[in-house]
Scaffold this active site. Structure first.
Site, short mmCIF file in Angstrom:
data_model
loop_
_atom_site.label_atom_id
_atom_site.label_comp_id
_atom_site.label_asym_id
_atom_site.label_seq_id
_atom_site.Cartn_x
_atom_site.Cartn_y
_atom_site.Cartn_z
CB SER A 252 -0.85 0.02 1.27
OG SER A 252 -1.52 1.27 1.39
CE1 TYR B 13 -4.85 -1.87 4.90
CE2 TYR B 13 -3.44 0.00 4.39
CZ TYR B 13 -4.25 -1.04 3.97
OH TYR B 13 -4.46 -1.25 2.63
P1 NAD Z 1 -11.76 -5.32 -0.88
O1 NAD Z 1 -12.35 -5.19 0.47
O2 NAD Z 1 -12.62 -5.08 -2.05
O3 NAD Z 1 -11.07 -6.74 -1.07
C1 NAD Z 1 -10.32 -7.36 -0.05
C2 NAD Z 1 -10.53 -8.84 -0.15
O4 NAD Z 1 -9.78 -9.51 0.90
C3 NAD Z 1 -12.00 -9.21 0.05
O5 NAD Z 1 -12.37 -10.23 -0.85
C4 NAD Z 1 -12.02 -9.71 1.49
O6 NAD Z 1 -13.09 -10.58 1.75
C5 NAD Z 1 -10.68 -10.40 1.54
N1 NAD Z 1 -10.28 -10.70 2.92
C6 NAD Z 1 -10.23 -9.87 3.98
N2 NAD Z 1 -9.89 -10.56 5.08
C7 NAD Z 1 -9.72 -11.86 4.69
C8 NAD Z 1 -9.38 -13.06 5.36
N3 NAD Z 1 -9.13 -13.09 6.68
N4 NAD Z 1 -9.29 -14.20 4.62
C9 NAD Z 1 -9.54 -14.20 3.31
N5 NAD Z 1 -9.89 -13.10 2.62
C10 NAD Z 1 -9.98 -11.95 3.31
O7 NAD Z 1 -10.51 -4.30 -0.90
P2 NAD Z 1 -9.32 -4.11 -1.97
O8 NAD Z 1 -9.08 -2.65 -2.02
O9 NAD Z 1 -9.56 -4.87 -3.21
O10 NAD Z 1 -8.11 -4.75 -1.15
C11 NAD Z 1 -7.22 -5.72 -1.68
C12 NAD Z 1 -5.84 -5.47 -1.12
O11 NAD Z 1 -5.35 -4.21 -1.59
C13 NAD Z 1 -5.75 -5.41 0.40
O12 NAD Z 1 -4.60 -6.08 0.86
C14 NAD Z 1 -5.61 -3.93 0.67
O13 NAD Z 1 -4.97 -3.65 1.90
C15 NAD Z 1 -4.80 -3.49 -0.53
N6 NAD Z 1 -4.84 -2.06 -0.81
C16 NAD Z 1 -5.97 -1.47 -1.29
C17 NAD Z 1 -5.95 -0.10 -1.54
C18 NAD Z 1 -7.15 0.63 -2.07
O14 NAD Z 1 -7.05 1.86 -2.25
N7 NAD Z 1 -8.26 -0.02 -2.36
C19 NAD Z 1 -4.80 0.65 -1.30
C20 NAD Z 1 -3.68 0.01 -0.81
C21 NAD Z 1 -3.71 -1.35 -0.57
#
Ligand code: NAD
Length: 269
Positions: free
Chosen positions: A140, A153
């Site tokens: 991130s 986080y």
């Molecule tokens: P999202 O909530 O749409 O997807 C996250 C996914 O991880 C979901 O399917 C959720 O059910 C799954 N998840 C969470 N806890 C879990 C567990 N214990 N076991 C199995 N699955 C689990 O959000 P996203 O933005 O697509 O996030 C994906 C990744 O990207 C994450 O690691 C997040 O930290 C990272 N990220 C996202 C952003 C952003 O701006 N969206 C920025 C930086 C990092």
């Protein structure tokens, strides 16, 4: 160009929502066989069906070591190998400087850093004897800047970036590349509590939240639009494809330039 992942066997954790789901679609379109892992059986099965015969769903909670092992075992049992492991699952942390407890710490670190440690462990066990592999971890921009995510986080994601480098140096001699992607402000349900929370809301409510989020994120980057889940999926495609074959130990920032903005000190109480 198409078929950039032809015949590659891939696993995507957190593959039923946001970045994971978009990556599953892009990987499958490029010819990969994809195992999407998640906790929502119905949603996972539906999505796999929608994405076609190259995608299958397997239940996995990434905080449980046995689930991650079972995921990698499935790839080997069904396809005989594993080419790419995308340790993508994640969600909001718990606790603030003032309220944090050791339970919050254990929960947050296990979800955001422990899941990556385990993903690397079980993927490497298959990739080492195979003599090839690609591991991608979702970090991130919160790993690089303050004010971009919660307290724990941010610390966990900084851990993911450095873990990636250490693992890449140790696994590189086995022709296994380990990289991370640092998304910045990508419009997904993580901004309103993560996909489990989104599952409790109506489609209309989720859409309303998404529309509002898209508008506010468009104002938060130098580029005139919000980041999309597909933007990260395409970065993952590049790293997983042969075009990324000399990239190792790298954290690829995909944020529309957000980390280059100057931030004022937040107002003090
Ligand atoms: P999202 O909530 O749409 O997807 C996250 C996914 O991880 C979901 O399917 C959720 O059910 C799954 N998840 C969470 N806890 C879990 C567990 N214990 N076991 C199995 N699955 C689990 O959000 P996203 O933005 O697509 O996030 C994906 C990744 O990207 C994450 O690691 C997040 O930290 C990272 N990220 C996202 C952003 C952003 O701006 N969206 C920025 C930086 C990092």
């Amino acid at each position: 160009m198409s078929g950039r992942l032809e015949g590659k066997i891939t696993i995507i954790t957190g593959g039923t929502s946001g970045i994971g789901a978009a990556t599953a679609e892009v990987f499958a379109t490029e010819g990969a066989k994809v195992i999407i892992a998640g906790r929502s059986e119905a949603k996972g099965a539906d999505l796999a069906k929608q994405l076609g015969a190259n995608v299958i769903y397997q239940h996995a909670d990434v905080t449980r070591e046995e689930d991650i092992k079972a995921l990698v075992d499935l790839a080997v049992k069904k396809f005989g190998r594993l080419d790419c492991m995308f340790n993508n699952a994640g969600g909001p942390d718990r606790g603030t400087i003032d309220t944090v407890t050791m339970e919050d710490f254990d929960y947050s670190m296990r979800l955001l850093l422990g899941s990556v440690v385990l993903g690397i462990k079980y993927a490497a066990a298959v990739m080492k004897p195979q003599g090839s592999g690609c591991i991608i971890n979702n970090s991130s921009i919160a790993a690089h800047r303050t004010g971009q995510g919660g307290y724990l986080y941010s610390a966990a994601k900084a851990g993911v970036v450095h873990l990636t480098k250490v693992a890449g140096t140790q696994l590189g001699p086995f022709n296994i590349r380990v990289n991370s992607i640092a998304p910045g402000a990508i419009a997904t349900p993580i901004f309103w509590g993560g996909s489990q929370k989104a599952n409790t809301l109506s489609a209309e409510d989720n859409q309303r939240k998404m529309d509002k989020l898209m508008r506010s994120l468009a104002n938060a980057t130098p580029l005139p639009r919000a980041g999309l889940d597909k933007d990260i999926a395409h970065a993952a495609l590049f790293l997983a494809s042969d075009e990324g074959s000399f990239i190792n130990c790298h954290d690829l920032v995909v944020d529309g330039g957000r980390t280059s903005l100057f931030y004022e000190k937040p107002p003090q109480k």
